[in-house]
Design an enzyme around this catalytic site. Structure first.
Site, PDB file in Angstrom:
ATOM      1  CG  ASN A  85      -4.470  -6.198  10.158  1.00  0.00           C
ATOM      2  OD1 ASN A  85      -4.726  -7.179   9.488  1.00  0.00           O
ATOM      3  ND2 ASN A  85      -4.467  -6.209  11.476  1.00  0.00           N
ATOM      4  NE  ARG A 118      -3.612   0.368   0.185  1.00  0.00           N
ATOM      5  CZ  ARG A 118      -4.614   0.365  -0.692  1.00  0.00           C
ATOM      6  NH1 ARG A 118      -4.875   1.445  -1.409  1.00  0.00           N
ATOM      7  NH2 ARG A 118      -5.332  -0.723  -0.873  1.00  0.00           N
ATOM      8  CG  HIS A 137      -6.296  -0.266   3.360  1.00  0.00           C
ATOM      9  ND1 HIS A 137      -5.563   0.905   3.286  1.00  0.00           N
ATOM     10  CD2 HIS A 137      -7.217  -0.200   2.376  1.00  0.00           C
ATOM     11  CE1 HIS A 137      -6.036   1.646   2.297  1.00  0.00           C
ATOM     12  NE2 HIS A 137      -7.033   0.989   1.722  1.00  0.00           N
ATOM     13  CB  CYS A 138      -0.833  -1.904   5.760  1.00  0.00           C
ATOM     14  SG  CYS A 138      -1.565  -0.928   7.070  1.00  0.00           S
ATOM     15  CB  THR A 139      -0.856  -6.442   2.946  1.00  0.00           C
ATOM     16  OG1 THR A 139      -2.227  -6.765   2.674  1.00  0.00           O
ATOM     17  CG2 THR A 139      -0.553  -6.641   4.421  1.00  0.00           C
TER      18      THR A 139
END
Length: 342
Positions: free
Chosen positions: A330, A90, A332-334
């Site tokens: 988490n 992200r 969304h960050c990935t």
């Protein structure tokens, strides 16, 4: 020429995706290398969950390509051998933009590992150009340091972010707030930027907005809230709630705020974990939602209920939010969505 000159815009995350791109964790760069297999299982769960809805591209270091490929048998998961330092795509991936002709292009931001926190990051800063070249997409090079998790848009010209991150001296010390706003408008074709003050307590990204607030639909913002005055997040979320209650979007609509209760506070190795239901990810026809179990079972259920009622046409697919959270992020960050242009 700038993206705005070609009428490119950043679409909302809930708009149709061509695919999702995610990068595989690198053991040598992890905060807790002993957790590598746990984290890997967490990534595999996220990838399989997304693959239930849309194709997934996984970026893998060449030395691990066969081993990681052998973990999966789904047909709509592909693997690209691009060398990278860390796994939060992200933030170091390109921001996808679309124009009226259906062309999909990418904005390549500078990346400095969240203000120089984790060295090295030179490979991560080169992944976005490689990905855009691989898919034959036009590339626009933006002049500022920025991570994708620090912004969220409604697809109609309004962007939300935090001062704690975008105005942090460890990102763009020589750029003013007005100059950063102008860059965002030129490269993402947004017309209004809503500035929250701070992100969640303990967030090592310096307050990424994707943990605390996101557009749920045009004119509607979900905000993670805290009702305990003794919790550090109480003052943070109350301040952001007050800001949003006095804001409109770029079309002049007063914002509707949908509160979502935060999970109970958790401390690990002396540090607060940044648990957030708003770190969910839109996929075609669904939402991938991290849940945390244990004492969070009640708020987990509330989050599932809220999202199910707000998005009756989407399937809420939960994943274990504890599997990768010790590494600092988490779901969304990935992930990084690749817009379809349609």
């Amino acid at each position: 020429m700038l993206p705005i000159d070609f009428n490119f815009r950043m679409p909302a995350e809930w708009e149709n995706h061509n695919r999702t791109v995610i990068s595989w964790p690198v053991k040598d760069s992890m905060c807790f290398p002993a957790d590598y297999e746990t984290v890997s299982k967490g990534y595999a769960e996220i990838i399989r969950a997304i693959a239930e809805f849309e194709p997934v591209t996984v970026i893998v270091n060449l030395s691990e390509l066969e081993a990681i490929r052998n973990r999966f048998d789904e047909e709509n998961i592909e693997f690209l051998p691009f060398e990278h330092n860390d796994a939060w795509f992200r933030d170091n991936g390109p921001t996808m933009i679309v124009n009226d002709e259906g062309e999909v292009a990418g904005v390549n931001w500078h990346f400095n590992a969240w203000g120089g926190k984790y060295e090295p990051w030179d490979l991560d800063d080169q992944v976005a150009p490689q990905l855009l070249k691989h898919y034959g997409m036009r590339q626009f090079n933006a002049p500022i340091v920025m991570e994708g998790g620090s912004i969220h848009v409604d697809g109609e010209g309004t962007l939300i972010t935090t001062e704690e991150c975008l105005l942090n001296v460890n990102r763009n010390p020589n750029w003013s707030k007005a100059q950063i706003e102008e860059i965002l408008k030129q490269y993402l074709n947004v017309k209004k930027i809503i500035w929250l003050k701070r992100g969640l307590s303990g967030d090592e990204t310096d307050g990424h907005v994707d943990n605390i607030a996101c557009f749920a639909a045009p004119g509607k913002i979900m905000l993670q809230v805290c009702d305990d005055p003794n919790d550090e997040n109480y003052a943070i979320t109350q301040e952001n709630l007050a800001i949003l209650n006095n804001e409109t979007d770029c079309l002049g609509r007063k914002l509707e705020i949908i509160p979502i209760q935060q999970p109970p506070k958790r401390i690990d190795d002396g540090q607060r974990l940044t648990l957030s239901y708003l770190n969910f990810y839109f996929v075609n026809g669904g939402i991938i939602l991290p849940v945390f179990g244990g004492e969070a079972e009640e708020t987990d259920a509330l989050a599932v209920k809220l999202l199910s009622e707000f998005y009756p046409d989407r399937r809420i697919r939960t994943v274990d939010g504890m599997a990768i959270i010790r590494e600092g992020g988490n779901v969304h960050c990935t992930t990084q969505q690749m817009a379809s242009g349609k």
